[in-house]
Design a protein around this motif. Structure first.
Motif, PDB file in Angstrom:
ATOM      1  N   ALA A 131      -1.716  12.212   4.794  1.00  0.00           N
ATOM      2  CA  ALA A 131      -0.601  11.266   4.702  1.00  0.00           C
ATOM      3  C   ALA A 131      -0.683  10.461   3.412  1.00  0.00           C
ATOM      4  O   ALA A 131       0.310  10.253   2.723  1.00  0.00           O
ATOM      5  CB  ALA A 131      -0.616  10.326   5.905  1.00  0.00           C
ATOM      6  N   LEU A 132      -1.906  10.038   3.079  1.00  0.00           N
ATOM      7  CA  LEU A 132      -2.112   9.228   1.878  1.00  0.00           C
ATOM      8  C   LEU A 132      -1.671  10.008   0.643  1.00  0.00           C
ATOM      9  O   LEU A 132      -0.971   9.501  -0.224  1.00  0.00           O
ATOM     10  CB  LEU A 132      -3.597   8.883   1.782  1.00  0.00           C
ATOM     11  CG  LEU A 132      -4.001   7.797   0.804  1.00  0.00           C
ATOM     12  CD1 LEU A 132      -3.396   6.477   1.213  1.00  0.00           C
ATOM     13  CD2 LEU A 132      -5.510   7.666   0.757  1.00  0.00           C
TER      14      LEU A 132
ATOM     15  N   GLN B 269       4.482   1.704   1.345  1.00  0.00           N
ATOM     16  CA  GLN B 269       5.505   1.904   0.325  1.00  0.00           C
ATOM     17  C   GLN B 269       6.407   3.076   0.703  1.00  0.00           C
ATOM     18  O   GLN B 269       7.627   2.995   0.594  1.00  0.00           O
ATOM     19  CB  GLN B 269       4.832   2.184  -1.021  1.00  0.00           C
ATOM     20  CG  GLN B 269       5.784   2.706  -2.071  1.00  0.00           C
ATOM     21  CD  GLN B 269       5.134   2.801  -3.444  1.00  0.00           C
ATOM     22  OE1 GLN B 269       4.871   1.802  -4.089  1.00  0.00           O
ATOM     23  NE2 GLN B 269       4.860   3.995  -3.895  1.00  0.00           N
ATOM     24  N   ALA B 270       5.799   4.164   1.181  1.00  0.00           N
ATOM     25  CA  ALA B 270       6.588   5.332   1.567  1.00  0.00           C
ATOM     26  C   ALA B 270       7.563   4.969   2.686  1.00  0.00           C
ATOM     27  O   ALA B 270       8.730   5.365   2.665  1.00  0.00           O
ATOM     28  CB  ALA B 270       5.663   6.462   2.000  1.00  0.00           C
ATOM     29  N   GLN B 271       7.079   4.162   3.674  1.00  0.00           N
ATOM     30  CA  GLN B 271       7.966   3.729   4.763  1.00  0.00           C
ATOM     31  C   GLN B 271       9.147   2.921   4.220  1.00  0.00           C
ATOM     32  O   GLN B 271      10.294   3.172   4.573  1.00  0.00           O
ATOM     33  CB  GLN B 271       7.211   2.820   5.753  1.00  0.00           C
ATOM     34  CG  GLN B 271       6.162   3.494   6.595  1.00  0.00           C
ATOM     35  CD  GLN B 271       5.364   2.477   7.418  1.00  0.00           C
ATOM     36  OE1 GLN B 271       5.526   1.266   7.278  1.00  0.00           O
ATOM     37  NE2 GLN B 271       4.491   2.979   8.270  1.00  0.00           N
TER      38      GLN B 271
ATOM     39  N   ALA C  13       2.044  10.491   0.426  1.00  0.00           N
ATOM     40  CA  ALA C  13       2.824   9.258   0.227  1.00  0.00           C
ATOM     41  C   ALA C  13       2.928   8.857  -1.240  1.00  0.00           C
ATOM     42  O   ALA C  13       3.722   8.007  -1.588  1.00  0.00           O
ATOM     43  CB  ALA C  13       2.194   8.107   1.014  1.00  0.00           C
TER      44      ALA C  13
ATOM     45  N   ILE D 144       5.334  10.530   6.820  1.00  0.00           N
ATOM     46  CA  ILE D 144       5.474   9.082   6.875  1.00  0.00           C
ATOM     47  C   ILE D 144       4.686   8.583   8.077  1.00  0.00           C
ATOM     48  O   ILE D 144       4.952   8.969   9.204  1.00  0.00           O
ATOM     49  CB  ILE D 144       6.956   8.681   7.014  1.00  0.00           C
ATOM     50  CG1 ILE D 144       7.758   9.223   5.833  1.00  0.00           C
ATOM     51  CG2 ILE D 144       7.091   7.184   7.188  1.00  0.00           C
ATOM     52  CD1 ILE D 144       7.974   8.260   4.718  1.00  0.00           C
ATOM     53  N   LEU D 145       3.693   7.735   7.812  1.00  0.00           N
ATOM     54  CA  LEU D 145       2.881   7.222   8.912  1.00  0.00           C
ATOM     55  C   LEU D 145       3.643   6.174   9.690  1.00  0.00           C
ATOM     56  O   LEU D 145       4.396   5.395   9.127  1.00  0.00           O
ATOM     57  CB  LEU D 145       1.619   6.585   8.354  1.00  0.00           C
ATOM     58  CG  LEU D 145       0.554   7.521   7.831  1.00  0.00           C
ATOM     59  CD1 LEU D 145      -0.594   6.711   7.284  1.00  0.00           C
ATOM     60  CD2 LEU D 145       0.073   8.422   8.936  1.00  0.00           C
ATOM     61  N   LYS D 146       3.396   6.154  10.998  1.00  0.00           N
ATOM     62  CA  LYS D 146       3.984   5.087  11.797  1.00  0.00           C
ATOM     63  C   LYS D 146       3.117   3.851  11.651  1.00  0.00           C
ATOM     64  O   LYS D 146       1.911   3.954  11.459  1.00  0.00           O
ATOM     65  CB  LYS D 146       3.981   5.432  13.296  1.00  0.00           C
ATOM     66  CG  LYS D 146       4.414   6.819  13.643  1.00  0.00           C
ATOM     67  CD  LYS D 146       4.182   7.079  15.118  1.00  0.00           C
ATOM     68  CE  LYS D 146       2.810   7.712  15.368  1.00  0.00           C
ATOM     69  NZ  LYS D 146       2.576   8.193  16.712  1.00  0.00           N
TER      70      LYS D 146
ATOM     71  N   GLU E  13      -6.697   1.966   1.340  1.00  0.00           N
ATOM     72  CA  GLU E  13      -5.683   0.927   1.195  1.00  0.00           C
ATOM     73  C   GLU E  13      -6.307  -0.443   1.430  1.00  0.00           C
ATOM     74  O   GLU E  13      -7.473  -0.545   1.792  1.00  0.00           O
ATOM     75  CB  GLU E  13      -4.556   1.194   2.195  1.00  0.00           C
ATOM     76  CG  GLU E  13      -3.881   2.525   1.928  1.00  0.00           C
ATOM     77  CD  GLU E  13      -2.739   2.752   2.879  1.00  0.00           C
ATOM     78  OE1 GLU E  13      -1.617   2.444   2.499  1.00  0.00           O
ATOM     79  OE2 GLU E  13      -2.972   3.213   4.001  1.00  0.00           O
TER      80      GLU E  13
ATOM     81  N   GLU F  42      11.681   4.931   2.128  1.00  0.00           N
ATOM     82  CA  GLU F  42      12.533   5.791   2.942  1.00  0.00           C
ATOM     83  C   GLU F  42      13.629   4.973   3.623  1.00  0.00           C
ATOM     84  O   GLU F  42      14.799   5.350   3.643  1.00  0.00           O
ATOM     85  CB  GLU F  42      11.707   6.531   3.985  1.00  0.00           C
ATOM     86  CG  GLU F  42      12.580   7.465   4.791  1.00  0.00           C
ATOM     87  CD  GLU F  42      11.771   8.419   5.631  1.00  0.00           C
ATOM     88  OE1 GLU F  42      11.491   9.512   5.141  1.00  0.00           O
ATOM     89  OE2 GLU F  42      11.419   8.058   6.769  1.00  0.00           O
TER      90      GLU F  42
ATOM     91  N   ASP G 113       0.839  -1.202   0.000  1.00  0.00           N
ATOM     92  CA  ASP G 113       0.000   0.000   0.000  1.00  0.00           C
ATOM     93  C   ASP G 113       0.872   1.249   0.000  1.00  0.00           C
ATOM     94  O   ASP G 113       1.995   1.220   0.495  1.00  0.00           O
ATOM     95  CB  ASP G 113      -0.868   0.013   1.260  1.00  0.00           C
ATOM     96  CG  ASP G 113      -2.120  -0.816   1.077  1.00  0.00           C
ATOM     97  OD1 ASP G 113      -2.674  -0.763  -0.024  1.00  0.00           O
ATOM     98  OD2 ASP G 113      -2.524  -1.496   2.026  1.00  0.00           O
ATOM     99  N   VAL G 114       0.319   2.376  -0.490  1.00  0.00           N
ATOM    100  CA  VAL G 114       1.162   3.571  -0.624  1.00  0.00           C
ATOM    101  C   VAL G 114       1.802   4.064   0.665  1.00  0.00           C
ATOM    102  O   VAL G 114       2.955   4.471   0.660  1.00  0.00           O
ATOM    103  CB  VAL G 114       0.451   4.790  -1.264  1.00  0.00           C
ATOM    104  CG1 VAL G 114       0.567   4.755  -2.756  1.00  0.00           C
ATOM    105  CG2 VAL G 114      -0.957   4.928  -0.817  1.00  0.00           C
ATOM    106  N   THR G 115       1.054   4.015   1.779  1.00  0.00           N
ATOM    107  CA  THR G 115       1.662   4.546   3.002  1.00  0.00           C
ATOM    108  C   THR G 115       2.790   3.628   3.473  1.00  0.00           C
ATOM    109  O   THR G 115       3.798   4.081   4.001  1.00  0.00           O
ATOM    110  CB  THR G 115       0.634   4.730   4.134  1.00  0.00           C
ATOM    111  OG1 THR G 115       0.025   3.476   4.413  1.00  0.00           O
ATOM    112  CG2 THR G 115      -0.431   5.724   3.759  1.00  0.00           C
TER     113      THR G 115
ATOM    114  N   ARG H 148      -2.080   5.445  14.521  1.00  0.00           N
ATOM    115  CA  ARG H 148      -1.080   5.889  13.558  1.00  0.00           C
ATOM    116  C   ARG H 148      -1.029   7.406  13.408  1.00  0.00           C
ATOM    117  O   ARG H 148      -0.169   7.931  12.703  1.00  0.00           O
ATOM    118  CB  ARG H 148      -1.388   5.293  12.179  1.00  0.00           C
ATOM    119  CG  ARG H 148      -1.297   3.796  12.122  1.00  0.00           C
ATOM    120  CD  ARG H 148      -1.702   3.275  10.767  1.00  0.00           C
ATOM    121  NE  ARG H 148      -0.628   3.371   9.791  1.00  0.00           N
ATOM    122  CZ  ARG H 148      -0.785   3.106   8.491  1.00  0.00           C
ATOM    123  NH1 ARG H 148      -1.968   2.777   8.032  1.00  0.00           N
ATOM    124  NH2 ARG H 148       0.216   3.189   7.662  1.00  0.00           N
TER     125      ARG H 148
ATOM    126  N   TYR I 134      -5.265  11.331   7.886  1.00  0.00           N
ATOM    127  CA  TYR I 134      -4.984  10.169   7.048  1.00  0.00           C
ATOM    128  C   TYR I 134      -4.948  10.558   5.577  1.00  0.00           C
ATOM    129  O   TYR I 134      -4.063  10.149   4.834  1.00  0.00           O
ATOM    130  CB  TYR I 134      -6.045   9.076   7.268  1.00  0.00           C
ATOM    131  CG  TYR I 134      -5.850   7.885   6.358  1.00  0.00           C
ATOM    132  CD1 TYR I 134      -4.726   7.081   6.474  1.00  0.00           C
ATOM    133  CD2 TYR I 134      -6.770   7.597   5.350  1.00  0.00           C
ATOM    134  CE1 TYR I 134      -4.520   6.011   5.627  1.00  0.00           C
ATOM    135  CE2 TYR I 134      -6.572   6.530   4.494  1.00  0.00           C
ATOM    136  CZ  TYR I 134      -5.447   5.737   4.636  1.00  0.00           C
ATOM    137  OH  TYR I 134      -5.247   4.686   3.796  1.00  0.00           O
TER     138      TYR I 134
END
Lengths: 322, 325
Positions: free
Chosen positions: B248-249, A190-192, B252, B266-268, B43, A195, A186-188, B286, B245
């Motif tokens: 962030a989405l 993917q960003a993690q 990202a 960047i989400l945790k 997602e 990085e 998923d994109v979020t 998050r 959210y």
């Protein structure tokens, strides 16, 4: 510039089947400089994965066959390596991250053991020492070392991909080949992962080849980009050469096909037609049938690579040296 | 007055699992004006596909109601379901598994016409199939071809032709372009836009890819763990987001340009479990702006500016802060 760490010269790979020959990679050449990240972009069937597998010498044979070419790693031809040397190369000199983290881990082994295995083999450490190293690697990719004894099914997709990355970096390889490492995420997430990969690459001094179909991911991670079409690189250059001064009609077509988040395009400009069947490639330029700028000569003549500016190479009749 | 084609009220779908109730879709309401497109973004695991299936009665809903073209279609008999489905069709994600490999292209497209007895004779059906193939841009010579002879883009065109065979008013598109290459994706998206204009279709467009929905939708809802967290006009969403959210989405998404992404959030961690969720904000674990109220109760979807709805306790505060940095 120093000597490139990896140099692929005129690589040609075919898959030979009973009734046809699939020409997956056709005379591909590129260099990978030390500590550089090179992106290879292209659609399904462009030959990206075949290129990566050739470098690892993992092309299934039969039906795959490396017809000709050289793959020089630090001046040595990988294609001439014997079995023993190949085993030492994979994972230690060059390692690979595969697209699907769900299937690239062994479901019946603990993740910690899967990381320790590489370390045990290549660094010649005892099992105990290898386990300690493996725990360190887990922490490096942001997973608590308490999870050493967990099995892959207990991890989410993003976490599994982190484990795969830990395995691939465990022996500090010179080159990391990542084949669509974030496509399944998923994109979020993917960003993690992106990085983290960027940071690790810096810390480990690794050169990287990133294979992706996503021009956004490439822009974020790479220094140099090669655009692949029908088994060859049609345009290669640094980010600016490709993203700002893209020259090849296919490169321009690709950018026209992606919706832009930052502007209001009402309608996309797709590339007409379809990717040619690699079993029946047209004789001239493979992009000829779809090209909006085609000339009659393109039908029969395959253009060679022309260097438009230093490092910016294009295979198109329109590219001429000034 | 807008002419509403589909309205969904407090729709819920809970699945029973060994560990408790999985809240796949939890209290979702929206309406779609005729001839427009609603984009549903989120997602994996946010309930977007379940939502599409509920509307078509491919799954039984737990609670809530669905009103289609002025008629309540929440509780229908099997026969009524069959009748209503000719007006509501679906385009599936995977063009490889959603069409029968042992039927020819002509048979696949013609099958709905047989089931609903739409054509008097074989000749009439053949004519209709031909015109459908022309509409979606498949060459006539492929009428006797089997799906394995076609590439993904053409297969998806077959899926679209089949969905359009009965002249539906409403089409649920569940990730119709996700399995396709970029250059083919653009062709299919353009085709779907043309068809909407020509046939006056209404779409629900379900996707995880925000750049695709921006292009095709009039309105967008963003879902997170079964809940709508933000809803507004498509253009507005990309200029102003209120929910953390959504922010962030959007940040990202890798942009295809140099230095395209600025101020990335960047989400945790990862999406939490949808099984027996607690009575608090679903995004709580998050969220970067988390405060005491977030862990106490669930925020309701509130209208914060005209046509823009957000489910967040602290959106005023967050957006006061966020504009500054």
């Amino acid at each position: 510039m120093d000597e490139p760490i990896l140099s692929v010269r005129n690589l040609t790979v075919h898959y030979i089947k009973e009734d046809s020959t699939v020409r997956a990679v056709n005379g591909l050449s590129f260099d990978l400089a030390n500590k550089e990240t090179l992106g290879l972009v292209g659609e399904t069937g462009a030959g990206k994965t075949t290129t990566a597998l050739s470098i690892m010498r993992l092309i299934p044979n039969p039906p795959g066959k490396i017809i000709e070419g050289e793959i020089l790693f630090k001046g040595e031809d990988v294609l001439r390596y014997n079995k023993h040397r190949l085993l030492r190369m994979r994972g230690r000199d060059i390692s690979m991250i595969f697209q699907d983290p769900m299937t690239s881990l062994n479901p019946v082994l603990k993740v910690g053991d899967q990381i320790a295995e590489v370390i045990h083999i290549h660094k010649k450490l005892s099992n105990k020492e290898a386990n300690i190293e493996a725990m360190k690697m887990l922490e490096v990719v942001g997973i608590s070392s308490d999870r050493f004894n967990d099995y892959p099914h207990q991890f989410s997709g993003g976490m599994k991909q982190r484990v795969v990355i830990a395995i691939s970096l465990a022996c500090n390889p010179k080159i990391l080949i990542a084949d669509e490492p974030t496509t399944a995420l998923d994109v979020t997430i993917q960003a993690q992962v992106l990085e983290m990969m960027g940071a690790l690459k810096k810390n480990f001094d690794t050169s990287m080849i990133l294979i992706s179909h996503d021009l956004g991911v490439i822009a974020e991670v790479c220094n140099r980009v090669g655009i692949m079409y029908a088994g060859n690189i049609v345009e290669i250059g640094n980010l600016e050469d490709i993203y700002v001064n893209g020259f090849h009609p296919y490169t321009k077509g690709l950018f026209g096909s992606i919706p832009d988040l930052d502007s209001d395009t009402e309608r996309l400009k797709p590339i007409e037609g379809l990717m040619p069947d690699p079993a029946h490639l047209p004789p001239g330029c493979p992009f000829y049938p779809r090209c909006p700028e085609r000339l009659p000569e393109c039908k029969t003549k395959l253009p060679g690579a022309v260097e438009l500016s230093p490092g910016h190479l294009i295979r198109c009749v329109h590219a001429k040296k000034n | 007055m807008t002419d509403t084609l589909l309205e969904v009220r407090r729709l819920k779908k809970y699945f029973k699992t060994p560990n408790g109730l999985l809240h796949a879709v939890d209290d979702v309401s929206f309406s779609i004006p005729r001839g427009t497109t609603l984009g549903v973004v989120g997602e994996s695991g946010c309930g977007k596909s379940t939502l599409g299936r509920l509307i078509l009665h491919l799954l039984d809903l737990t609670d809530g109601s669905i009103i289609f073209d002025g008629r309540d279609i929440t509780n229908l008999s099997k026969q009524e379901q069959k009748d209503i489905r000719q007006y509501m069709q679906m385009i599936f994600q995977d063009p490889y598994s959603s069409i029968n490999p042992r039927m020819t292209i002509g048979e696949i497209i013609g099958e709905p016409l047989i089931i609903y007895g739409k054509c008097k004779n074989v000749a009439e059906r053949a004519e209709k199939v031909n015109s459908l193939m022309e509409t979606v841009g498949i060459a006539q010579r492929l009428i006797n071809a089997y799906p394995h002879e076609l590439d993904g883009g053409r297969r998806q065109r077959v899926g679209i032709a089949r969905a359009l065979a009965l002249n539906p008013k409403f089409v649920v598109c569940d990730e119709p372009v996700s399995a396709l290459d970029v250059s083919i994706r653009a062709q299919i998206l353009n085709l779907m836009q043309d068809l909407q204009e020509k046939l006056g279709l209404t779409y629900i467009f379900i996707t995880h890819d925000l750049s695709v929905v921006k292009h095709i939708s009039d309105e967008i809802v963003v879902m997170y763990l079964g809940k709508i967290v933000e809803k507004c006009e498509s253009k507005e969403l990309f200029s102003t987001q209120y929910h953390p959210y959504t922010k962030a989405l959007l940040s990202a998404i890798p942009r295809p340009k140099i230095g395209g992404r600025k101020g990335r959030i960047i989400l945790k961690g990862e999406i939490s479990s949808p099984i027996n969720p607690e009575e608090k904000c679903r995004f709580f674990p998050r969220c970067v702006y988390v405060k005491e109220k977030c862990g106490q109760n669930q925020p309701e979807l509130r209208e914060v500016s005209r046509g823009h709805f957000v489910a967040c306790h602290y959106h005023e505060e967050i957006n006061g802060v966020a504009k500054g940095d």
